[in-house]
Write a protein that holds these residues in place. Structure first.
Motif, PDB file in Angstrom:
ATOM      1  N   ARG A 184       0.849  -1.193   0.000  1.00 29.78           N
ATOM      2  CA  ARG A 184       0.000   0.000   0.000  1.00 29.78           C
ATOM      3  C   ARG A 184       0.885   1.243   0.000  1.00 29.78           C
ATOM      4  O   ARG A 184       1.882   1.310   0.714  1.00 29.78           O
ATOM      5  CB  ARG A 184      -0.909   0.021   1.238  1.00 29.78           C
ATOM      6  CG  ARG A 184      -1.906  -1.115   1.292  1.00 29.78           C
ATOM      7  CD  ARG A 184      -2.808  -0.971   2.505  1.00 29.78           C
ATOM      8  NE  ARG A 184      -3.513   0.308   2.476  1.00 29.78           N
ATOM      9  CZ  ARG A 184      -4.318   0.736   3.459  1.00 29.78           C
ATOM     10  NH1 ARG A 184      -4.488  -0.012   4.542  1.00 29.78           N
ATOM     11  NH2 ARG A 184      -4.918   1.892   3.368  1.00 29.78           N
ATOM     12  N   ARG A 185       0.493   2.186  -0.807  1.00 29.74           N
ATOM     13  CA  ARG A 185       1.235   3.438  -0.837  1.00 29.74           C
ATOM     14  C   ARG A 185       0.831   4.305   0.346  1.00 29.74           C
ATOM     15  O   ARG A 185      -0.346   4.368   0.708  1.00 29.74           O
ATOM     16  CB  ARG A 185       0.957   4.192  -2.133  1.00 29.74           C
ATOM     17  CG  ARG A 185       1.454   3.459  -3.364  1.00 29.74           C
ATOM     18  CD  ARG A 185       1.272   4.307  -4.597  1.00 29.74           C
ATOM     19  NE  ARG A 185       1.813   3.642  -5.780  1.00 29.74           N
ATOM     20  CZ  ARG A 185       1.808   4.176  -6.999  1.00 29.74           C
ATOM     21  NH1 ARG A 185       1.298   5.368  -7.194  1.00 29.74           N
ATOM     22  NH2 ARG A 185       2.311   3.504  -8.006  1.00 29.74           N
ATOM     23  N   PRO A 186       1.785   4.974   0.961  1.00 31.06           N
ATOM     24  CA  PRO A 186       1.421   5.820   2.114  1.00 31.06           C
ATOM     25  C   PRO A 186       0.572   6.998   1.669  1.00 31.06           C
ATOM     26  O   PRO A 186       0.781   7.588   0.607  1.00 31.06           O
ATOM     27  CB  PRO A 186       2.787   6.272   2.653  1.00 31.06           C
ATOM     28  CG  PRO A 186       3.714   6.174   1.478  1.00 31.06           C
ATOM     29  CD  PRO A 186       3.225   5.006   0.660  1.00 31.06           C
ATOM     30  N   ALA A 187      -0.420   7.291   2.485  1.00 31.71           N
ATOM     31  CA  ALA A 187      -1.277   8.436   2.206  1.00 31.71           C
ATOM     32  C   ALA A 187      -0.510   9.732   2.439  1.00 31.71           C
ATOM     33  O   ALA A 187       0.356   9.809   3.309  1.00 31.71           O
ATOM     34  CB  ALA A 187      -2.525   8.394   3.084  1.00 31.71           C
ATOM     35  N   LEU A 188      -0.832  10.732   1.657  1.00 28.59           N
ATOM     36  CA  LEU A 188      -0.169  12.032   1.762  1.00 28.59           C
ATOM     37  C   LEU A 188      -1.208  13.104   2.082  1.00 28.59           C
ATOM     38  O   LEU A 188      -1.547  13.936   1.231  1.00 28.59           O
ATOM     39  CB  LEU A 188       0.577  12.362   0.465  1.00 28.59           C
ATOM     40  CG  LEU A 188       1.693  11.396   0.064  1.00 28.59           C
ATOM     41  CD1 LEU A 188       2.272  11.787  -1.295  1.00 28.59           C
ATOM     42  CD2 LEU A 188       2.787  11.390   1.118  1.00 28.59           C
ATOM     43  N   PRO A 189      -1.751  13.075   3.294  1.00 26.78           N
ATOM     44  CA  PRO A 189      -2.734  14.113   3.630  1.00 26.78           C
ATOM     45  C   PRO A 189      -2.042  15.448   3.848  1.00 26.78           C
ATOM     46  O   PRO A 189      -0.868  15.499   4.243  1.00 26.78           O
ATOM     47  CB  PRO A 189      -3.358  13.591   4.929  1.00 26.78           C
ATOM     48  CG  PRO A 189      -2.264  12.769   5.550  1.00 26.78           C
ATOM     49  CD  PRO A 189      -1.512  12.149   4.399  1.00 26.78           C
ATOM     50  N   ASP A 245      -0.689  18.435   5.721  1.00 32.99           N
ATOM     51  CA  ASP A 245      -0.377  18.647   7.132  1.00 32.99           C
ATOM     52  C   ASP A 245      -0.488  20.111   7.532  1.00 32.99           C
ATOM     53  O   ASP A 245      -0.144  20.473   8.651  1.00 32.99           O
ATOM     54  CB  ASP A 245       1.028  18.131   7.444  1.00 32.99           C
ATOM     55  CG  ASP A 245       2.088  18.763   6.552  1.00 32.99           C
ATOM     56  OD1 ASP A 245       1.701  19.476   5.613  1.00 32.99           O
ATOM     57  OD2 ASP A 245       3.285  18.552   6.803  1.00 32.99           O
TER      58      ASP A 245
END
Length: 294
Positions: free
Chosen positions: A193-198, A200
């Motif tokens: 799974r690719r890390p989420a980039l919310p 910040d």
């Protein structure tokens, strides 16, 4: 599988990445394709002390002395060279002028291999209060030049910091990782799974406001500019009539009923269907004229 980290005594090498090949193909590695970092300060370091600091920094950051052999970079290239600006060039040092640009490029040629160097622009001492009318003093400028094929901006800053650590006599912080940009991206993307980039940080524009309602459509849907059925739904073709209720995809919309006994206006006129022509018969040429029977 992670590669072992080389030690300071290990001979450093790493592959040439595709991004670095683009910079190599552009040539002029020490001119237009070079990064430059300017550091201003008081005093001028002695030539022997500066060269010793560059040699020590090259052990901690081997990217400052790379030489390309085939598909690999090897840390056995020449040490970064040192140049000194003359008095006239130092007095007129201004990055906005053409003379300073030529000074920054130095004797570099378009076909020179990539490398690093330091340009020393000596400053003038601040005059004492007794010297009235003397020109004000200027600070010394060290221009660190790095070929973009060897490092990016962050790597160049690491090298510059190591040079000043060596000048101060501080302990070195080696940067010996053999990773390339391509290898790093492939390793980060190898997970399931690719890390989420919310985000910040909050947006300076605030939250998005809701779309205002259409007052015309609320009173009379037939007068809405989007029509009585609203906007077309995604994935449907309005020309086939599939956006209307009761008609499946691919079915044409039925023509409105025709009124007999009076003529319709031009706005409500329905175009009549054209007669179909058989595809197995070629269309007559305009210059052939009417066909005659034998």
């Amino acid at each position: 599988m992670n590669q072992p980290r080389p030690t300071a005594g290990h001979r450093y090498r790493r592959p040439v990445s595709p991004t670095e090949r683009l910079y190599l193909a552009a040539e002029h590695a020490r001119g237009a394709m070079a990064l430059r970092i300017l550091v201003e300060g008081e005093g001028v370091p002695a030539p022997e002390r500066l060269r010793a600091a560059l040699a020590r920094a090259a052990e901690a950051v081997p990217g400052s002395r790379l030489a390309r052999r085939g598909p690999l970079w090897h840390a056995d290239g020449p040490l970064p060279r040192v140049r000194y600006a003359d008095t006239r060039s130092a007095a007129a040092f201004d990055v906005a002028t053409a003379d300073t640009a030529a000074l920054l490029y130095g004797p570099a040629r378009r076909t020179d291999p990539p490398g690093c160097e330091v340009l020393v622009v000596p400053g003038r001492a601040t005059p004492s209060t007794e010297d009235e009318g003397a020109a004000p003093g200027t600070r010394t400028t060290l221009v660190f030049s790095v070929s973009h094929a060897l490092m990016d901006g962050h790597g160049a800053l690491i090298w510059v910091r190591e040079v000043f650590r060596a000048l101060r006599g501080d302990q070195a912080r080696p940067a010996l990782a053999p990773d390339t940009d391509r290898g790093l991206l492939r390793r980060l993307g190898a997970g399931d799974r690719r890390p989420a980039l919310p985000p910040d940080r909050p947006s300076p524009l605030g939250r998005a406001a809701a779309a205002p309602a259409d007052p015309v459509a609320a009173q009379d849907p037939a007068r809405s500019p989007l029509g009585p059925h609203g906007p077309p739904r995604p994935g449907r073709d309005r020309r086939l009539g599939s956006d209307r209720p009761g008609h499946g995809p691919g079915r044409p919309a039925p023509a409105p009923p025709r009124h007999h006994g009076h003529r319709q206006s031009d706005a409500a006129a329905v175009p009549r269907p054209q007669p179909r022509r058989r595809l197995d018969r070629p269309a007559p040429h305009p210059a052939a004229g009417p066909r005659r029977r034998a």
